[in-house]
Design a protein around this motif. Structure first.
Motif, PDB file in Angstrom:
ATOM      1  N   GLN A 147       0.914  -1.309  -0.122  1.00  0.00           N
ATOM      2  CA  GLN A 147      -0.208   0.041  -0.203  1.00  0.00           C
ATOM      3  C   GLN A 147       0.870   1.198   0.024  1.00  0.00           C
ATOM      4  N   ASP A 148       0.802   2.058  -1.035  1.00  0.00           N
ATOM      5  CA  ASP A 148       1.471   3.442  -1.197  1.00  0.00           C
ATOM      6  C   ASP A 148       0.496   4.436  -1.231  1.00  0.00           C
ATOM      7  N   PRO A 149       0.681   5.559  -0.635  1.00  0.00           N
ATOM      8  CA  PRO A 149      -0.169   6.639  -0.944  1.00  0.00           C
ATOM      9  C   PRO A 149      -0.349   7.188  -2.516  1.00  0.00           C
ATOM     10  N   GLY A 150      -1.545   6.969  -2.926  1.00  0.00           N
ATOM     11  CA  GLY A 150      -1.852   7.504  -4.313  1.00  0.00           C
ATOM     12  C   GLY A 150      -1.657   6.448  -5.288  1.00  0.00           C
ATOM     13  N   LEU A 151      -1.226   5.401  -4.572  1.00  0.00           N
ATOM     14  CA  LEU A 151      -1.291   4.090  -5.695  1.00  0.00           C
ATOM     15  C   LEU A 151      -2.332   3.043  -5.198  1.00  0.00           C
ATOM     16  N   GLY A 152      -2.547   3.174  -3.848  1.00  0.00           N
ATOM     17  CA  GLY A 152      -3.550   1.975  -3.503  1.00  0.00           C
ATOM     18  C   GLY A 152      -2.942   0.982  -3.325  1.00  0.00           C
ATOM     19  N   LEU A 153      -3.885   0.077  -3.249  1.00  0.00           N
ATOM     20  CA  LEU A 153      -3.285  -1.536  -2.841  1.00  0.00           C
ATOM     21  C   LEU A 153      -3.058  -2.145  -4.292  1.00  0.00           C
ATOM     22  N   GLN A 154      -1.510  -2.503  -4.328  1.00  0.00           N
ATOM     23  CA  GLN A 154      -1.211  -3.149  -5.233  1.00  0.00           C
ATOM     24  C   GLN A 154      -0.952  -4.686  -5.104  1.00  0.00           C
ATOM     25  N   LEU A 155      -1.310  -5.429  -6.130  1.00  0.00           N
ATOM     26  CA  LEU A 155      -0.873  -7.064  -5.882  1.00  0.00           C
ATOM     27  C   LEU A 155       0.418  -7.531  -6.245  1.00  0.00           C
ATOM     28  N   ILE A 156       1.155  -8.056  -5.192  1.00  0.00           N
ATOM     29  CA  ILE A 156       2.383  -8.476  -5.375  1.00  0.00           C
ATOM     30  C   ILE A 156       2.350  -9.958  -6.055  1.00  0.00           C
ATOM     31  N   TYR A 157       1.851 -10.871  -5.019  1.00  0.00           N
ATOM     32  CA  TYR A 157       1.751 -12.380  -5.375  1.00  0.00           C
ATOM     33  C   TYR A 157       0.238 -12.813  -5.114  1.00  0.00           C
ATOM     34  N   ILE A 158      -0.144 -13.927  -5.670  1.00  0.00           N
ATOM     35  CA  ILE A 158      -1.288 -14.667  -5.233  1.00  0.00           C
ATOM     36  C   ILE A 158      -0.911 -15.907  -5.104  1.00  0.00           C
ATOM     37  N   SER A 159      -1.587 -16.672  -3.948  1.00  0.00           N
ATOM     38  CA  SER A 159      -1.278 -18.256  -3.639  1.00  0.00           C
ATOM     39  C   SER A 159      -2.610 -18.852  -3.949  1.00  0.00           C
ATOM     40  N   TYR A 160      -2.706 -19.929  -4.805  1.00  0.00           N
ATOM     41  CA  TYR A 160      -4.015 -20.641  -4.992  1.00  0.00           C
ATOM     42  C   TYR A 160      -4.130 -21.705  -3.965  1.00  0.00           C
ATOM     43  N   ASP A 161      -3.056 -21.923  -3.220  1.00  0.00           N
ATOM     44  CA  ASP A 161      -2.884 -23.165  -2.452  1.00  0.00           C
ATOM     45  C   ASP A 161      -1.399 -23.486  -2.230  1.00  0.00           C
ATOM     46  N   VAL A 162      -1.045 -24.782  -1.506  1.00  0.00           N
ATOM     47  CA  VAL A 162       0.288 -24.817  -1.182  1.00  0.00           C
ATOM     48  C   VAL A 162       1.329 -25.094  -2.486  1.00  0.00           C
ATOM     49  N   ASP A 163       2.102 -24.199  -2.537  1.00  0.00           N
ATOM     50  CA  ASP A 163       3.168 -24.328  -3.700  1.00  0.00           C
ATOM     51  C   ASP A 163       2.610 -24.129  -5.207  1.00  0.00           C
ATOM     52  N   SER A 164       1.423 -23.408  -5.157  1.00  0.00           N
ATOM     53  CA  SER A 164       0.864 -22.941  -6.027  1.00  0.00           C
ATOM     54  C   SER A 164       0.505 -21.165  -6.136  1.00  0.00           C
ATOM     55  N   ASN A 165       1.711 -20.620  -6.781  1.00  0.00           N
ATOM     56  CA  ASN A 165       1.858 -19.241  -6.513  1.00  0.00           C
ATOM     57  C   ASN A 165       1.879 -18.819  -7.876  1.00  0.00           C
ATOM     58  N   SER A 166       1.332 -17.315  -8.076  1.00  0.00           N
ATOM     59  CA  SER A 166       1.445 -16.638  -9.325  1.00  0.00           C
ATOM     60  C   SER A 166       1.813 -15.087  -9.077  1.00  0.00           C
ATOM     61  N   GLU A 167       2.443 -14.755  -9.899  1.00  0.00           N
ATOM     62  CA  GLU A 167       2.645 -13.240  -9.848  1.00  0.00           C
ATOM     63  C   GLU A 167       1.605 -12.463 -10.020  1.00  0.00           C
ATOM     64  N   GLY A 168       1.639 -11.399  -9.417  1.00  0.00           N
ATOM     65  CA  GLY A 168       0.543 -10.207  -9.407  1.00  0.00           C
ATOM     66  C   GLY A 168       1.110  -9.353 -10.324  1.00  0.00           C
ATOM     67  N   ASP A 169       0.706  -7.791  -9.987  1.00  0.00           N
ATOM     68  CA  ASP A 169       0.997  -6.930 -10.814  1.00  0.00           C
ATOM     69  C   ASP A 169       2.346  -6.366 -10.646  1.00  0.00           C
ATOM     70  N   ILE A 170       3.136  -6.604  -9.506  1.00  0.00           N
ATOM     71  CA  ILE A 170       4.484  -5.799  -9.290  1.00  0.00           C
ATOM     72  C   ILE A 170       5.455  -6.910  -8.505  1.00  0.00           C
ATOM     73  N   PRO A 171       5.436  -8.108  -8.998  1.00  0.00           N
ATOM     74  CA  PRO A 171       6.197  -9.063  -8.724  1.00  0.00           C
ATOM     75  C   PRO A 171       7.896  -8.653  -8.587  1.00  0.00           C
ATOM     76  N   LYS A 172       8.100  -7.911  -9.261  1.00  0.00           N
ATOM     77  CA  LYS A 172       9.837  -7.682  -9.296  1.00  0.00           C
ATOM     78  C   LYS A 172      10.265  -7.298  -7.749  1.00  0.00           C
ATOM     79  N   GLY A 173      11.342  -8.153  -7.623  1.00  0.00           N
ATOM     80  CA  GLY A 173      11.960  -7.705  -6.360  1.00  0.00           C
ATOM     81  C   GLY A 173      11.468  -8.608  -5.109  1.00  0.00           C
ATOM     82  N   TYR A 174      10.328  -9.432  -5.498  1.00  0.00           N
ATOM     83  CA  TYR A 174       9.868 -10.190  -4.214  1.00  0.00           C
ATOM     84  C   TYR A 174       9.771 -11.668  -4.701  1.00  0.00           C
ATOM     85  N   ARG A 175       9.705 -12.547  -3.824  1.00  0.00           N
ATOM     86  CA  ARG A 175       9.466 -13.824  -3.970  1.00  0.00           C
ATOM     87  C   ARG A 175       8.310 -14.430  -2.638  1.00  0.00           C
ATOM     88  N   VAL A 176       7.647 -15.536  -2.907  1.00  0.00           N
ATOM     89  CA  VAL A 176       6.867 -15.988  -2.001  1.00  0.00           C
ATOM     90  C   VAL A 176       6.889 -17.509  -1.791  1.00  0.00           C
TER      91      VAL A 176
END
Lengths: 113, 111
Positions: B37-66
């Motif tokens: 969450q950043d001012p003026g940008l709202g909530l930005q999705l980094i990663y989504i996980s559908y279940d154990v070991d089932s992860n997918s990049e969101g809109d801003i995944p660069k620099g992050y892992r899950v």
């Protein structure tokens, strides 16, 4: 891709006046779900409203919104603002079968006495 | 009472250090999310996980892992943190019917 636009960054209102926070969206899908989340200071964001069918009003805790597909809008309204309504409000979009949400930039509502 | 927890609540790190943010939920929800969450940008999705070991990049995944090894835990990792990753991070889990439950947030400062 999908997008949500909240045009006002800050809305300042005097207590007792009506509230209207704007939300418009873009999506290629025909049956989107729209949401309003409220984020009070020092709390977690939580769901305030979820859209119903097209042109049907949905209400919760004195707030209401109507999904209008014709104008791609889901504006949040309340007849009379209270000091306790001061918070950050997010409009969000999701589509059937898509687990992702797209949030707008948020509108900070400040209600003054 | 549905609950999402996040640890730590506040964290200060130096640029280049590794960061681990933890999220837990006690509702057995399959789908979990990390946002920033950043001012003026709202909530930005980094990663989504559908279940154990089932992860997918969101809109801003660069620099992050899950990592999600158990359904109730979802971790966000920043390898070699950068100053522009200073933000408030929210974890959420999704219930049927599309409602998300959010945690209390972690305020991360990278110096």
């Amino acid at each position: 891709g999908d997008s949500v636009t909240q045009t006002e960054g800050l809305v300042t209102l005097t207590e007792g006046l009506p509230v209207m926070l704007n939300c418009t969206y873009q999506t290629i899908y025909s049956n989107p779900f729209l949401f309003w989340y409220v984020h009070y200071l020092n709390e977690s964001p939580r769901l305030l409203l979820k859209s119903s069918t097209d042109n049907k009003r949905t209400e919760h805790q004195g707030f209401h919104a109507t999904l209008h597909k014709s104008s791609s809008s889901f504006h949040l309204q309340k007849s009379s603002a209270q000091l306790s309504d001061s918070a950050l409000y997010y409009c969000a979009l999701s589509n059937t079968g898509n687990y992702k949400y797209v949030f707008g930039a948020g509108t900070r509502l400040k209600v003054i006495a | 009472d549905m609950k999402v927890t996040q640890m730590p609540r506040y964290l200060i790190k130096r640029m280049g250090e590794n960061v681990l943010l933890e999220c837990g939920q006690d509702m057995s929800h399959e789908t979990m999310y990390w946002y920033r969450q950043d001012p003026g940008l709202g909530l930005q999705l980094i990663y989504i996980s559908y279940d154990v070991d089932s992860n997918s990049e969101g809109d801003i995944p660069k620099g992050y892992r899950v990592s999600r090894k158990k359904r109730e835990h979802f971790s966000l990792i920043l390898d070699s943190a950068k100053t522009n990753q200073t933000s408030v991070y929210f974890c959420a889990s999704r219930v049927r019917g599309y409602e998300q439950y959010f945690g209390p947030g972690t305020r991360l400062t990278v110096l």
